[in-house]
Scaffold this motif. Structure first.
Motif, short mmCIF file in Angstrom:
data_model
loop_
_atom_site.label_atom_id
_atom_site.label_comp_id
_atom_site.label_asym_id
_atom_site.label_seq_id
_atom_site.Cartn_x
_atom_site.Cartn_y
_atom_site.Cartn_z
N THR A 31 1.14 4.99 6.80
CA THR A 31 1.37 3.52 6.39
C THR A 31 2.69 3.32 6.34
N PRO B 139 0.57 -1.08 -0.16
CA PRO B 139 -0.07 -0.05 -0.25
C PRO B 139 0.59 1.36 0.16
N ASN B 140 2.08 0.97 0.30
CA ASN B 140 2.94 2.55 0.04
C ASN B 140 4.25 2.40 -0.75
#
Length: 199
Positions: free
Chosen positions: A98, A38-39
């Motif tokens: 994140t 996600p990051n």
């Protein structure tokens, strides 16, 4: 700018002028880089003030010009990620909501016979090591490009490195990263279609 590391388990090496280099390098990236994170952040280390050390920011600039490459790029020719700002920027990234998964890209020095090699391996880069700078390690995955000979007068060697090799190696790395991302997406689409057909 990195010194050439000893052989790392699971590391992959390829010469930048090898036939099919972009495709083969994209295979290495698909094996090592979690494109579903996600990051996912690409940290392209170096400075535009040295031809040998421009590999990172040049690659970062190439990547930012690719509209279909959606990930965060830190370090370009306009805004380099270098010795003076890398600690602050790394801390900012680590403290983001994140936790990032960082791919670190940098030039390095090595043996004469290894100039032109691109090395991909799990684990961090140690930026500044080739020019005797103590900087914190960065990255979960490292991409290193051997641009010149190490071991003697490293700073001068970096300054006298041909811009063409950093340009061409940066172009190969950025094109292979884009191809790996597209191939990853195609794999997801094909898997989804297969599951749908099976059901």
């Amino acid at each position: 700018m990195n010194s050439q590391a000893a052989t790392v388990k699971n590391s992959s090496t390829i010469y930048y002028k090898e036939t099919g280099v972009v495709w083969r390098l994209s295979n290495y990236f698909l094996e090592q880089i979690p494109f579903d994170h996600p990051n996912l952040v690409f940290c392209c280390i170096g400075t535009d003030r040295s031809t040998g050390d421009a590999l990172g920011p040049m690659t970062g600039s190439f990547l930012t010009q690719l509209s279909s490459f959606p990930f965060q790029i830190v370090g370009t020719l306009d805004n380099p990620l270098h010795a003076l700002n890398i600690e602050d920027i790394t801390n900012e990234l680590i403290n983001s909501p994140t936790k990032p998964y960082i791919i670190a890209i940098d030039a390095c020095l090595g043996n004469a016979g290894n100039i032109g090699q691109i090395i991909v391996h799990p684990g961090p880069l140690y930026p500044g090591k080739a020019v005797k700078k103590e900087l914190p390690p960065i990255g979960e995955i490292s991409i290193k490009a051997i641009v010149n000979i190490g071991g003697f007068m490293e700073y001068n060697v970096l300054q006298s490195t041909r811009l063409n090799i950093t340009y061409e190696m940066g172009k190969v790395i950025s094109r292979a990263l884009l191809l790996a991302w597209h191939r990853y997406n195609l794999k997801i689409i094909n898997k989804s279609n297969s599951n749908r057909n099976y059901n």
